[in-house]
Scaffold this motif. Structure first.
Motif, PDB file in Angstrom:
ATOM      1  N   GLN A 132       0.823  -1.227   0.000  1.00 34.80           N
ATOM      2  CA  GLN A 132       0.000   0.000   0.000  1.00 34.80           C
ATOM      3  C   GLN A 132       0.850   1.266   0.000  1.00 34.80           C
ATOM      4  O   GLN A 132       0.377   2.328  -0.382  1.00 34.80           O
ATOM      5  N   ILE A 133       2.105   1.144   0.413  1.00 38.75           N
ATOM      6  CA  ILE A 133       2.978   2.330   0.439  1.00 38.75           C
ATOM      7  C   ILE A 133       3.134   2.900  -0.969  1.00 38.75           C
ATOM      8  O   ILE A 133       3.324   4.103  -1.141  1.00 38.75           O
ATOM      9  N   GLN A 134       2.991   2.050  -1.984  1.00 44.21           N
ATOM     10  CA  GLN A 134       3.040   2.555  -3.375  1.00 44.21           C
ATOM     11  C   GLN A 134       2.047   3.693  -3.555  1.00 44.21           C
ATOM     12  O   GLN A 134       2.306   4.664  -4.257  1.00 44.21           O
ATOM     13  N   GLY A 135       0.895   3.551  -2.900  1.00 48.96           N
ATOM     14  CA  GLY A 135      -0.177   4.544  -3.045  1.00 48.96           C
ATOM     15  C   GLY A 135       0.079   5.823  -2.263  1.00 48.96           C
ATOM     16  O   GLY A 135      -0.686   6.786  -2.390  1.00 48.96           O
ATOM     17  N   PHE A 136       1.135   5.854  -1.470  1.00 53.73           N
ATOM     18  CA  PHE A 136       1.486   7.085  -0.750  1.00 53.73           C
ATOM     19  C   PHE A 136       2.141   8.096  -1.687  1.00 53.73           C
ATOM     20  O   PHE A 136       2.371   9.237  -1.330  1.00 53.73           O
ATOM     21  N   PHE A 137       2.506   7.612  -2.891  1.00 55.34           N
ATOM     22  CA  PHE A 137       3.178   8.475  -3.873  1.00 55.34           C
ATOM     23  C   PHE A 137       2.210   8.873  -4.976  1.00 55.34           C
ATOM     24  O   PHE A 137       1.351   8.077  -5.357  1.00 55.34           O
ATOM     25  N   ASN A 138       2.407  10.072  -5.514  1.00 53.48           N
ATOM     26  CA  ASN A 138       1.678  10.453  -6.730  1.00 53.48           C
ATOM     27  C   ASN A 138       2.606  10.440  -7.935  1.00 53.48           C
ATOM     28  O   ASN A 138       2.340  11.080  -8.942  1.00 53.48           O
ATOM     29  N   ILE A 139       3.721   9.746  -7.796  1.00 55.23           N
ATOM     30  CA  ILE A 139       4.651   9.547  -8.916  1.00 55.23           C
ATOM     31  C   ILE A 139       4.778   8.038  -9.113  1.00 55.23           C
ATOM     32  O   ILE A 139       4.403   7.273  -8.223  1.00 55.23           O
ATOM     33  N   PRO A 140       5.267   7.576 -10.285  1.00 55.17           N
ATOM     34  CA  PRO A 140       5.338   6.129 -10.494  1.00 55.17           C
ATOM     35  C   PRO A 140       6.268   5.438  -9.495  1.00 55.17           C
ATOM     36  O   PRO A 140       7.338   5.955  -9.170  1.00 55.17           O
ATOM     37  N   VAL A 141       5.821   4.273  -9.016  1.00 51.63           N
ATOM     38  CA  VAL A 141       6.626   3.461  -8.099  1.00 51.63           C
ATOM     39  C   VAL A 141       6.790   2.075  -8.726  1.00 51.63           C
ATOM     40  O   VAL A 141       5.804   1.438  -9.081  1.00 51.63           O
ATOM     41  N   ASP A 142       8.020   1.628  -8.878  1.00 45.34           N
ATOM     42  CA  ASP A 142       8.272   0.241  -9.280  1.00 45.34           C
ATOM     43  C   ASP A 142       8.741  -0.506  -8.058  1.00 45.34           C
ATOM     44  O   ASP A 142       9.770  -0.159  -7.472  1.00 45.34           O
ATOM     45  N   GLU A 143       7.957  -1.514  -7.656  1.00 40.43           N
ATOM     46  CA  GLU A 143       8.388  -2.357  -6.539  1.00 40.43           C
ATOM     47  C   GLU A 143       8.828  -3.705  -7.102  1.00 40.43           C
ATOM     48  O   GLU A 143       8.056  -4.380  -7.774  1.00 40.43           O
ATOM     49  N   VAL A 144      10.075  -4.061  -6.853  1.00 41.15           N
ATOM     50  CA  VAL A 144      10.554  -5.366  -7.300  1.00 41.15           C
ATOM     51  C   VAL A 144      10.802  -6.228  -6.066  1.00 41.15           C
ATOM     52  O   VAL A 144      10.822  -5.718  -4.950  1.00 41.15           O
ATOM     53  N   SER A 145      10.985  -7.521  -6.295  1.00 40.53           N
ATOM     54  CA  SER A 145      11.083  -8.438  -5.154  1.00 40.53           C
ATOM     55  C   SER A 145      12.336  -9.304  -5.250  1.00 40.53           C
ATOM     56  O   SER A 145      12.823  -9.618  -6.346  1.00 40.53           O
ATOM     57  N   ALA A 146      12.797  -9.707  -4.087  1.00 38.16           N
ATOM     58  CA  ALA A 146      13.943 -10.633  -4.030  1.00 38.16           C
ATOM     59  C   ALA A 146      13.474 -12.082  -4.161  1.00 38.16           C
ATOM     60  O   ALA A 146      14.306 -12.995  -4.191  1.00 38.16           O
ATOM     61  N   ILE A 147      12.172 -12.290  -4.237  1.00 39.25           N
ATOM     62  CA  ILE A 147      11.655 -13.671  -4.239  1.00 39.25           C
ATOM     63  C   ILE A 147      12.236 -14.525  -5.379  1.00 39.25           C
ATOM     64  O   ILE A 147      12.649 -15.659  -5.137  1.00 39.25           O
ATOM     65  N   PRO A 148      12.305 -14.020  -6.634  1.00 32.19           N
ATOM     66  CA  PRO A 148      12.880 -14.876  -7.685  1.00 32.19           C
ATOM     67  C   PRO A 148      14.320 -15.303  -7.368  1.00 32.19           C
ATOM     68  O   PRO A 148      14.696 -16.451  -7.598  1.00 32.19           O
TER      69      PRO A 148
END
Ligand code: R5P
Length: 308
Positions: A132-148
């Protein structure tokens, strides 16, 4: 736009690794302290119109590293950078993402506001504590993961009868993603509750872990209390316990208590710099993956395609 990479002082090793993978130098900058502790930044090269990626984790010392990031972004903005991407491998303050008690702040949102006001055009983060922290921004957010990355590592161990364990309900979604990558192995969930900040108690394990090899996945190990309790509890009924965590915050004596825990291995990434690996703690590097992500963002290509 020319691609430029610049590093704050929190994780120069990761930034340098990304730069060498991309076959380019880090843009030179001056980072200094005045005697009263104020931070001084100067970008030493012309970056007018450039596509600049600033790499800085908001890790301990959290406030200094955050302030340094904001000041670098401000310097870049005033030096007419074309686009500024804040690459924040570890987004500090992410655990303050909502009001759980009256009169509390939502500091994760405050940090988002500060980044935008400083001049960030976009943000790239690794495994946010909550999406949900992505929605705290009004600019684009790319969230990537270490899972792979974790999945590849675990697959190479050829573990017999694995079960992925989410150490709390909040971690379930990402734990499920890991289980899916491990040939859809079973999933269990720990019912963890917090009696106070930095303390945790385990109540129940939901799911079958008996005789299996447990693979705990968490986003953060901070004091280590949650993980050590989970490992203790799981050790009573499982064969072996591995721990995967994206961000090794390791406050206080975390490393010591993890080392003396019953975990077979604790695998983290280099989103936060760790001075050295220990007998049990293994560090996987996000540099290669982040270098691909940066190139794709620079070239306006899909980032999600890299997950496949
Ligand atoms: C909490 O919800 C997080 O996912 C981590 O489990 C937590 O931050 C770990 O903290 P500690 O290591 O201090 O128990």
């Amino acid at each position: 736009m020319n691609l430029k990479l610049i590093s704050g002082s929190s994780n120069i090793k990761l930034a340098s690794d990304i730069a060498s993978l991309l076959g380019m130098p880090l843009t030179k900058n001056i980072l200094k302290r005045f005697r009263d502790g104020e931070i001084y930044v100067q970008i030493s090269e012309n970056i007018r119109g450039d596509d600049v990626f600033v790499i800085q984790s908001v890790s301990n010392p959290v406030n200094d590293n955050l302030m340094e990031l904001l000041i670098i972004i401000d310097a870049l903005k005033r030096a007419s950078a074309g686009r500024i991407t804040a690459v924040i491998p570890y987004y500090g303050y992410a655990r303050q993402d909502r009001k759980s008690d009256p009169r509390e702040p939502i500091t994760a949102k405050l940090v988002a506001d500060l980044l935008s006001i400083a001049g960030a055009s976009r943000v790239l983060v690794v495994d946010l504590h909550v999406p949900q922290i992505q929605g705290f921004f009004n600019i684009p957010v790319d969230e990537v993961s270490a899972i792979p990355l974790f999945a590849e590592y675990i697959k190479d161990l050829s573990i017999n009868d694995p079960v992925v364990v989410a150490p709390d309900v909040g971690a379930t979604k990402k734990a499920r993603q890991l289980a899916k990558r491990l040939n859809n192995c079973p999933l269990a969930i720990i019912d963890k509750r917090r009696s106070a900040h930095n303390e945790s108690d385990i109540y129940n394990i939901v799911g079958d872990v008996e005789g299996k090899t447990a693979i705990i996945f968490d986003d953060i190990i901070d004091t280590g209390n949650s993980i050590v309790k989970a490992v203790e509890r799981l050790s009573q009924s499982t064969n072996e316990v591995y721990v995967l965590a994206t961000h090794g915050v390791f406050s206080g004596n975390a490393i010591d208590i993890l080392e003396s825990s019953a975990a077979k291995q604790i695998i983290i990434t280099d989103t936060i710099r760790l001075s050295q690996e220990t007998k049990k703690i293994k560090v996987l590097s996000m540099a290669k993956f982040l270098s691909h992500v940066i190139i794709n963002i620079h070239n306006d290509k899909s980032v999600s395609e890299l997950f496949n």
